[in-house]
Design a protein around this motif. Sequence first.
Motif, PDB file in Angstrom:
ATOM      1  N   LEU A 174       0.761  -1.085   0.041  1.00 42.17           N
ATOM      2  CA  LEU A 174      -0.059  -0.018  -0.107  1.00 42.17           C
ATOM      3  C   LEU A 174       0.828   1.434  -0.062  1.00 42.17           C
ATOM      4  O   LEU A 174       1.882   1.316   0.746  1.00 42.17           O
ATOM      5  N   PHE A 175       0.330   2.182  -0.546  1.00 41.88           N
ATOM      6  CA  PHE A 175       0.853   3.358  -0.715  1.00 41.88           C
ATOM      7  C   PHE A 175       0.023   4.451  -0.150  1.00 41.88           C
ATOM      8  O   PHE A 175      -0.797   5.121  -0.989  1.00 41.88           O
ATOM      9  N   ARG A 201       2.947  -1.260  -8.636  1.00 41.50           N
ATOM     10  CA  ARG A 201       3.076  -2.224  -7.750  1.00 41.50           C
ATOM     11  C   ARG A 201       2.476  -2.134  -6.427  1.00 41.50           C
ATOM     12  O   ARG A 201       2.497  -2.860  -5.471  1.00 41.50           O
ATOM     13  N   VAL A 202       2.069  -0.892  -6.347  1.00 40.06           N
ATOM     14  CA  VAL A 202       1.384  -0.530  -4.833  1.00 40.06           C
ATOM     15  C   VAL A 202      -0.023  -0.211  -5.040  1.00 40.06           C
ATOM     16  O   VAL A 202      -0.534   0.278  -6.236  1.00 40.06           O
ATOM     17  N   ASN A 206       2.678 -11.771   3.523  1.00 37.22           N
ATOM     18  CA  ASN A 206       3.335 -10.404   3.900  1.00 37.22           C
ATOM     19  C   ASN A 206       2.585  -9.107   3.377  1.00 37.22           C
ATOM     20  O   ASN A 206       1.865  -9.204   2.334  1.00 37.22           O
ATOM     21  N   CYS A 207       2.739  -8.023   3.921  1.00 42.86           N
ATOM     22  CA  CYS A 207       2.392  -6.719   3.642  1.00 42.86           C
ATOM     23  C   CYS A 207       3.192  -5.697   3.813  1.00 42.86           C
ATOM     24  O   CYS A 207       4.080  -5.715   4.745  1.00 42.86           O
ATOM     25  N   ILE A 208       3.386  -4.585   2.988  1.00 39.82           N
ATOM     26  CA  ILE A 208       4.305  -3.539   3.303  1.00 39.82           C
ATOM     27  C   ILE A 208       3.227  -2.257   3.067  1.00 39.82           C
ATOM     28  O   ILE A 208       2.435  -2.299   1.887  1.00 39.82           O
ATOM     29  N   ILE A 243       6.345  -1.553   7.386  1.00 39.41           N
ATOM     30  CA  ILE A 243       5.992   0.059   7.452  1.00 39.41           C
ATOM     31  C   ILE A 243       7.153   0.753   7.314  1.00 39.41           C
ATOM     32  O   ILE A 243       8.100   0.674   7.882  1.00 39.41           O
ATOM     33  N   ILE A 244       7.273   1.457   5.978  1.00 40.27           N
ATOM     34  CA  ILE A 244       8.045   2.557   5.711  1.00 40.27           C
ATOM     35  C   ILE A 244       7.616   3.993   5.964  1.00 40.27           C
ATOM     36  O   ILE A 244       6.558   4.374   5.004  1.00 40.27           O
ATOM     37  N   ILE A 245       8.220   4.989   6.719  1.00 40.14           N
ATOM     38  CA  ILE A 245       7.429   6.256   7.002  1.00 40.14           C
ATOM     39  C   ILE A 245       8.728   7.116   6.440  1.00 40.14           C
ATOM     40  O   ILE A 245       9.608   7.204   6.938  1.00 40.14           O
ATOM     41  N   PHE A 246       8.309   7.868   5.659  1.00 44.08           N
ATOM     42  CA  PHE A 246       9.493   8.686   4.956  1.00 44.08           C
ATOM     43  C   PHE A 246       8.722  10.285   4.201  1.00 44.08           C
ATOM     44  O   PHE A 246       7.492  10.312   4.214  1.00 44.08           O
ATOM     45  N   ASP A 247       9.856  11.077   4.104  1.00 43.70           N
ATOM     46  CA  ASP A 247       9.183  12.100   3.266  1.00 43.70           C
ATOM     47  C   ASP A 247      10.077  12.505   1.999  1.00 43.70           C
ATOM     48  O   ASP A 247       9.477  12.837   1.198  1.00 43.70           O
TER      49      ASP A 247
END
Length: 120
Positions: A9-10, A114-115, A95-97, A70-74
């Motif tokens: 997910l995005f 892909r998201v 899995n899930c990202i 989970i990737i949190i970024f700016d």
Amino acid sequence: MKIKKGEALFLKSNKTFDQRVDFINNTFTSSSDIVILKNKTIAIDDIRDFQNDFQKSSQETNSDFKKLGIIIFDDISPQAQNSLLKILEDIDKENCIILYTNTNVKLLSTILSRVLSIDE
């Protein structure tokens, strides 16, 4: 929102970086099944470290997923995006990202393909 296994997910948000980090910390309990990368700017080494942690097998069985990343970024470097693309291409069906970022981030079209993109 229900997260499905095998998805990436995005999630785009108007929240600040710190507000997004707080939200994730309050929503998900600490677990070896959850791998969280939280940096305002993501470099290729950050993605490599994330991948190593994400691919470790889980010891816990109380999660709906083998692993939730989970990737949190700016911001994310082009090299890190290419490395992230490899992870997204090979995501395990159990899995899930979640990519959790601001609404201004620019990602490669191959990542976007892909998201599942969601505006918060």
